[in-house]
Design an enzyme around this catalytic site. Sequence first.
Site, PDB file in Angstrom:
ATOM      1  CD  GLN A 121      72.100  90.620  43.554  1.00 23.30           C
ATOM      2  OE1 GLN A 121      72.516  89.848  44.411  1.00 23.30           O
ATOM      3  NE2 GLN A 121      71.624  90.180  42.400  1.00 23.30           N
TER       4      GLN A 121
ATOM      5  CB  SER B  23      61.695  88.095  39.489  1.00 24.30           C
ATOM      6  OG  SER B  23      62.250  86.864  39.861  1.00 24.30           O
TER       7      SER B  23
ATOM      8  N   GLY C  28      70.974  79.677  36.793  1.00 27.74           N
ATOM      9  CA  GLY C  28      70.387  79.678  35.451  1.00 27.74           C
ATOM     10  C   GLY C  28      71.353  80.275  34.430  1.00 27.74           C
TER      11      GLY C  28
ATOM     12  N   GLY D  57      61.492  79.175  36.177  1.00 28.57           N
ATOM     13  CA  GLY D  57      62.948  79.099  36.003  1.00 28.57           C
ATOM     14  C   GLY D  57      63.621  78.623  37.292  1.00 28.57           C
ATOM     15  CG  HIS D  58      63.633  81.108  40.774  1.00 28.17           C
ATOM     16  ND1 HIS D  58      62.715  82.095  40.510  1.00 28.17           N
ATOM     17  CD2 HIS D  58      64.817  81.743  40.929  1.00 28.17           C
ATOM     18  CE1 HIS D  58      63.309  83.265  40.505  1.00 28.17           C
ATOM     19  NE2 HIS D  58      64.582  83.092  40.754  1.00 28.17           N
TER      20      HIS D  58
ATOM     21  CE  LYS E 124      66.742  85.728  33.525  1.00 33.47           C
ATOM     22  NZ  LYS E 124      67.201  87.092  33.814  1.00 33.47           N
TER      23      LYS E 124
ATOM     24  CB  VAL F 231      62.775  77.964  32.260  1.00 33.09           C
ATOM     25  CG1 VAL F 231      61.349  77.492  32.067  1.00 33.09           C
ATOM     26  CG2 VAL F 231      63.614  76.861  32.908  1.00 33.09           C
TER      27      VAL F 231
HETATM   28  O1  PAF Z   1      70.448  85.389  40.370  1.00 41.29           O
HETATM   29  C1  PAF Z   1      70.023  85.798  41.467  1.00 41.29           C
HETATM   30  O2  PAF Z   1      68.863  85.623  41.823  1.00 41.29           O
HETATM   31  C2  PAF Z   1      70.977  86.551  42.394  1.00 41.29           C
HETATM   32  O3  PAF Z   1      71.848  87.349  41.673  1.00 41.29           O
HETATM   33  C3  PAF Z   1      71.720  85.641  43.366  1.00 41.29           C
HETATM   34  C4  PAF Z   1      72.659  84.677  42.665  1.00 41.29           C
HETATM   35  C5  PAF Z   1      70.720  84.864  44.212  1.00 41.29           C
HETATM   36  C6  PAF Z   1      72.572  86.496  44.320  1.00 41.29           C
HETATM   37  O4  PAF Z   1      71.776  87.397  45.035  1.00 41.29           O
END
Ligand code: PAF
Length: 284
Positions: free
Chosen positions: A61, A186, A147, A36-37, A149, A176
């Site tokens: 977060q 992940s 993404g 996906g990344h 998602k 994806v």
């Molecule tokens: O989607 C992510 O992986 C995270 O929420 C992000 C946008 C990198 C912020 O830490």
Amino acid sequence: MEIINRRHRMASIARKLRRENKTVGFVPTMGALHEGHLTLVKEARQMSDVVIVSIFVNPTQFNDKNDLERYPRDLTSDAAMLRDFDVDYIFAPEASEIYPDGFSTYVYVEGLSESLEGASRPGHFRGVATIVTLLFNIVRPDLAFFGRKDAQQFAVIKRLTRDLGFETELIAVPTVREASGLAMSSRNELLTPEDREKAAVIYRALQLAESEFSKGERNGAKLAQIVENAISEEPAASLDYVAVVDAESLEPIEKIRDMPAIIAVAVKFGSVRLIDNVLLHPGQ
Ligand code: PAF
């Protein structure tokens, strides 16, 4: 490819790239990179002169300490993957570089941060909005790739980009999926092999609702019920929420009319919480 740990160095490179009129494409990530990344990175590579990927497991977060602790981290293997995709810079700061002692300024996007994921993970979007603002300030990208998602995250970032006046164009890249239909995440690594198979029920359920939508069903509650029924057939799955909401405002929708809507779900398998969604375009 250069790996940068210091924010001042990253900011000074970004300033130099702007002076040289280079288009900077930015892919913010928390590492543990998967297909996906890499799709975001490929898109960034095609659309930009210089590609910067950030790898930072953002503590603000996570509302659950265990979740933060067990989040997969492997900079060496992430960097090896990115090298193959012709990435120019990886920005991988330590937490203290981003949140020095005494840090006390947060960004909160009102109205979009409280529902859905925000209700289940209080403070999550404050953390996301804060880190994205910090990263945008350091990197000042022309383009930033996310993404689909994480549909609510995209809506939050879109609003903060507009409200805070960032001159960054946001690009939403389609989800994806693994061969089973499970959205790449992940967190899939944390599922048992059995649950990973069973989790395919999430996308199957969304597809059932999508297919009723394409036959003309416009009632939000009915579409949500289709998803709920399908997921309830998998005993290992525990539905957190299913909601039919406006794709931009995230307001619940009784009847889908002319604006794009999403059906968003969160489902738990054991202690692993997975999210997914489908986008519904009434015009199609
Ligand atoms: O989607 C992510 O992986 C995270 O929420 C992000 C946008 C990198 C912020 O830490």
